[in-house]
Design an enzyme around this catalytic site. Structure first.
Site, PDB file in Angstrom:
ATOM      1  N   CYS A 126       0.862  -1.186   0.000  1.00 29.89           N
ATOM      2  CA  CYS A 126       0.000   0.000   0.000  1.00 29.89           C
ATOM      3  C   CYS A 126       0.898   1.235   0.000  1.00 29.89           C
ATOM      4  O   CYS A 126       2.084   1.136  -0.305  1.00 29.89           O
ATOM      5  CB  CYS A 126      -0.994  -0.015   1.156  1.00 29.89           C
ATOM      6  N   ASN A 147       2.362   1.615   4.266  1.00 28.23           N
ATOM      7  CA  ASN A 147       2.601   0.356   4.964  1.00 28.23           C
ATOM      8  C   ASN A 147       2.268   0.445   6.455  1.00 28.23           C
ATOM      9  O   ASN A 147       2.952  -0.126   7.282  1.00 28.23           O
ATOM     10  CB  ASN A 147       4.038  -0.131   4.745  1.00 28.23           C
ATOM     11  N   CYS A 201      -1.520   0.841   7.259  1.00 32.50           N
ATOM     12  CA  CYS A 201      -2.953   0.553   7.388  1.00 32.50           C
ATOM     13  C   CYS A 201      -3.362  -0.701   6.625  1.00 32.50           C
ATOM     14  O   CYS A 201      -3.558  -1.753   7.211  1.00 32.50           O
ATOM     15  CB  CYS A 201      -3.794   1.744   6.899  1.00 32.50           C
ATOM     16  N   ARG A 202      -3.491  -0.576   5.309  1.00 33.89           N
ATOM     17  CA  ARG A 202      -4.071  -1.651   4.504  1.00 33.89           C
ATOM     18  C   ARG A 202      -3.152  -2.862   4.353  1.00 33.89           C
ATOM     19  O   ARG A 202      -3.585  -4.002   4.576  1.00 33.89           O
ATOM     20  CB  ARG A 202      -4.452  -1.121   3.117  1.00 33.89           C
ATOM     21  N   SER A 203      -1.920  -2.641   3.935  1.00 28.17           N
ATOM     22  CA  SER A 203      -1.050  -3.803   3.674  1.00 28.17           C
ATOM     23  C   SER A 203      -0.673  -4.561   4.946  1.00 28.17           C
ATOM     24  O   SER A 203      -0.681  -5.792   4.939  1.00 28.17           O
ATOM     25  CB  SER A 203       0.176  -3.418   2.844  1.00 28.17           C
ATOM     26  N   ASP A 251      -8.397   3.758   1.552  1.00 32.80           N
ATOM     27  CA  ASP A 251      -7.322   3.971   2.516  1.00 32.80           C
ATOM     28  C   ASP A 251      -7.893   4.524   3.817  1.00 32.80           C
ATOM     29  O   ASP A 251      -8.303   5.682   3.877  1.00 32.80           O
ATOM     30  CB  ASP A 251      -6.286   4.930   1.940  1.00 32.80           C
TER      31      ASP A 251
END
Length: 159
Positions: free
Chosen positions: A8, A11, A13-15, A125
């Site tokens: 993401c 690095n 939140c999402r990933s 995001d």
């Protein structure tokens, strides 16, 4: 060993959420010895920092471990050392594809290709939206599909 990298922007939140969820799902399936999961960001703003508090709180509430995770930046070498590189949005995918010009044998695609009926979309995001639950719901569904795909691709048990 099958290696999976989620990417993401920062690095945090999402990933890392996807990294923790896929690790958890692989362990539940008894495949944690066969699947190694990591995450990285295309930007360098958060290198060395743990996942965002919203990600940590959500994972903690679900009993999904994230200890020791630290943000890092994706490298061209990642495209050779990982089997699957999965980008959380179109911008991340463009940036990773630019790295790929120099190297890379990994299978590279966007995360939402894994979520039925949502192909072509981006994972929102939560750093900007604050909606960590929405992201978790997408990540949970997509990681289930990814795990099934890995099992089919590598003939690991039942898919």
């Amino acid at each position: 060993m099958i290696r999976v990298l989620f990417v993401c922007l920062g690095n945090i939140c999402r990933s890392p959420m996807a990294e923790a969820v896929l690790r958890h799902q692989a362990a539940e399936a008894g495949l944690d010895e066969f699947i190694q999961v990591d995450s990285a960001g295309t930007g360098d703003w958060h290198i060395g920092k743990p996942p965002h508090e919203g990600t940590r709180m959500l994972l903690d509430g679900l009993g999904i471990r994230h200890e020791g995770m630290k943000a890092r930046q994706v490298t061209a070498g990642d495209l050779d050392s990982f089997d699957y590189v999965i980008c959380m949005d179109a911008s991340n995918e463009r940036n990773v594809r630019a790295l790929r010009e120099a190297a890379g044998s990994a299978r590279l695609f966007r995360f939402m290709e894994l979520v039925e009926g949502r192909q072509g979309e981006d994972v929102p995001d939560p750093y900007y939206t604050g909606n960590f639950q929405e992201v978790y719901d997408l990540v949970h569904t997509g990681c289930r599909a990814l795990l099934a795909q890995i099992m089919r691709d590598h003939h690991l048990g039942r898919a």
